[in-house]
Design an enzyme around this catalytic site. Structure first.
Site, PDB file in Angstrom:
ATOM      1  N   SER A   1      -0.078 -22.455 -75.848  1.00 43.12           N
ATOM      2  CA  SER A   1      -0.377 -23.567 -76.761  1.00 43.12           C
ATOM      3  C   SER A   1       0.715 -24.618 -76.905  1.00 43.12           C
ATOM      4  O   SER A   1       0.502 -25.618 -77.593  1.00 43.12           O
ATOM      5  CB  SER A   1      -0.725 -23.023 -78.150  1.00 43.12           C
ATOM      6  OG  SER A   1      -2.053 -22.539 -78.164  1.00 43.12           O
TER       7      SER A   1
ATOM      8  N   LYS B   1      -0.196 -28.201 -76.289  1.00 47.45           N
ATOM      9  CA  LYS B   1      -0.720 -29.136 -77.283  1.00 47.45           C
ATOM     10  C   LYS B   1       0.266 -30.258 -77.623  1.00 47.45           C
ATOM     11  O   LYS B   1      -0.128 -31.271 -78.199  1.00 47.45           O
ATOM     12  CB  LYS B   1      -1.129 -28.376 -78.544  1.00 47.45           C
ATOM     13  CG  LYS B   1      -2.313 -27.426 -78.325  1.00 47.45           C
ATOM     14  CD  LYS B   1      -2.717 -26.735 -79.616  1.00 47.45           C
ATOM     15  CE  LYS B   1      -3.998 -25.926 -79.461  1.00 47.45           C
ATOM     16  NZ  LYS B   1      -3.792 -24.621 -78.825  1.00 47.45           N
TER      17      LYS B   1
ATOM     18  N   SER C   1      -2.390 -25.022 -84.538  1.00 44.01           N
ATOM     19  CA  SER C   1      -2.718 -24.775 -83.133  1.00 44.01           C
ATOM     20  C   SER C   1      -4.218 -24.608 -82.926  1.00 44.01           C
ATOM     21  O   SER C   1      -4.679 -23.773 -82.131  1.00 44.01           O
ATOM     22  CB  SER C   1      -1.984 -23.528 -82.613  1.00 44.01           C
ATOM     23  OG  SER C   1      -1.939 -23.529 -81.205  1.00 44.01           O
TER      24      SER C   1
END
Length: 509
Positions: free
Chosen positions: A70, A73, A128
């Site tokens: 993640s 991102k 997230s």
């Protein structure tokens, strides 16, 4: 005596033996004081970069392909911030909400919900939220696939060479990978984006108007080094993003600042909770054992740089040394107290898309094969002015006026052509305006003093003649009677003296 001589010889032999055995250790110790500091990390791959110099202070398998999870991102946010407004409305489709791995991170946003881009970015970076990543991708590009193409284009523009994104969330895919070095470059771009940093300042955020939570749901920052109640809190940390999948392990991208220095730490393939302790160790290394020094005088050799650019056909013969400059102060990142002796530089021409418009190359500084600083070399554009009023033999002559990043040279540039003077069109125009204004003022002043033009010319002629003979009393009396008429006394609208040129223009009629 003989015993004493034997003792001296034995002592000498012992000293030689000690030097032979321990000498390399002494040399190694001396060298270690100038070598780059290191850290023993659990992470498979890691990088520590100085955000301002571009120096890579530490790398462990920095170019090895890894799954980012993640921390992807961060790139998603940068692309969205570049192509969307924070108040834009984002509609969540069925695919955006449900095309995610079961049990993966989310903010309980449902199909049909409509949130602002700002709302979605907070959900993306703090919680997230994978559905927020998908919805933002559809909003900006129409589909996740097209958005991934935009992510890859942006990564290439930042200089990433070992990265390929296939989705906006970081969920596992074989062709979704990066390197610690590349993620540091992405972190460097995030450090430059104030809106990104502003979002990361929020430790909690309330999403309102969602179907599942009409009264609002509060989401919280998940990066524990930003949370004061966490045992992993670090006051130097200003922003960051966590990541985890089974295949990627723990990943962490963290931005920190201490004083004026800004560092970026990346750890990939780490274990819980070592991704936090490894990151702290990297910042301790960077802030505690390295420093930024102003580039020593003479290392940036403008003339040598121009010759190299000329040899590589990046510039032509018309380029002067003074046309080349680097914006701002040049700093290099070195081990604490290290000398810059032996530093070298090289030029790179593969310019990233985010380079300044006038950039012609990147100069990279190296010390013992370590990249310690990187800057863009910019070439000032030149304006060629043709002098229409120049004699026929010099009509082809041009004056090159360099426009620097700090000032624009305007006004008159005077060049001599065969004893005559050529001035720029702007200078001629200004002189004519000044001459006309002074003539008008003189006429008004003479009218008030009841002096004719002929009387004024006679006074001027007398002044010149008396000045030549060392006299001037009669003219001084005339000046006292008519102050401000004679050249050298007239003032322009800004209060500055018009000077001799204006008086000569008046005198010419």
């Amino acid at each position: 005596m003989r015993i004493r001589r034997i003792g001296k010889r034995i002592a000498a032999l012992l000293i030689c033996l000690l030097l032979e055995l321990w000498g390399p250790c002494f040399l190694l110790s001396s060298y270690a004081e100038l070598s780059w500091p290191s850290a023993d990390l659990t992470a498979v791959s890691a990088a520590l970069m100085d955000a301002d110099t571009g120096a890579m202070l530490f790398e462990k398998n920095g170019e090895q392909r890894m799954y980012p999870a993640s921390i992807t991102k961060v790139m998603t946010a940068l692309v969205v911030l570049k192509h969307a407004n924070l108040e834009d409305q984002v509609s969540f489709s069925h695919d955006a909400v449900y095309n995610v791995d079961y049990g993966s991170s989310n903010a309980q946003i449902d199909e049909g919900d409509v949130l602002t881009v700002s709302d979605c970015l907070h959900a993306l970076l703090l919680k997230s939220a994978n559905e927020a990543a998908n919805a933002l991708a559809e909003h900006v590009a129409g589909s996740r696939e097209k958005f991934a193409e935009m992510m890859n284009e942006e990564a290439a523009a930042l200089g990433c060479s070992g990265t390929h994104f296939s989705n906006p969330s970081g969920l596992f895919s074989e062709d979704h990978y990066t390197t610690a070095h590349d993620m540091a470059l992405i972190g460097q771009a995030a450090f430059r984006d104030k809106r990104f940093l502003d979002i990361e300042k929020e430790k909690s955020y309330t999403l309102k108007g969602c179907r599942r939570n009409p009264e609002g749901i509060t989401i919280y920052m998940e990066h524990k080094m930003l949370l004061q109640n966490s045992p992993y809190y670090d006051e130097r940390v200003v922003a960051g993003k966590t990541g985890f999948t089974k295949d990627a392990g723990n990943t962490l991208l963290t931005l920190a600042q201490s004083g004026k220095r800004r560092l970026i730490a990346v750890v990939l393939g780490d274990k819980t909770p070592y991704h936090y302790s490894d990151t702290r160790a990297l910042f301790d290394l960077g802030f505690g054992q390295t420093e930024n020094q102003p580039l020593a005088e003479g290392i940036f050799d403008r003339s040598a740089v121009r010759e190299k650019l000329l040899k590589d056909t990046i510039v032509d013969e018309n380029c002067r040394d003074s046309d080349l400059h680097i914006e701002g102060e040049q700093l290099v990142s070195l081990p604490g107290g290290a000398s810059q002796e032996g530093m070298s530089w090289q030029l790179q021409y593969n310019m990233p898309k985010n380079a300044p418009e006038k950039a012609v190359a990147r100069i990279q500084y190296f010390l013992e094969q370590h990249l310690v600083g990187e800057y863009f070399i910019e070439k000032d554009p030149s304006i060629r002015l043709l002098f229409e009023n120049a004699p026929s033999s010099t009509k082809a002559a041009v004056a090159v006026v360099t426009i620097s990043g700090f000032s624009v040279l305007i006004g008159a540039l005077v060049l001599l052509f065969g004893g005559g003077a050529a001035v720029t069109a702007k200078g001629i125009h200004d002189d004519r305006k000044l001459s006309k204004r002074m003539k008008e003022r003189r006429r008004q002043r003479l009218s008030e003093l009841k002096l004719s033009e002929e009387e004024f010319r006679n006074l001027v002629a007398r002044r010149k003649e008396e000045k030549r003979r060392g006299e001037g009393s009669s003219v001084r009396r005339a000046e006292e009677a008519a102050p401000g008429v004679f050249f050298g006394e007239e003032k322009n609208s800004g209060g500055e003296s018009a000077g001799k040129a204006g008086g000569e223009a008046d005198e010419s009629g």
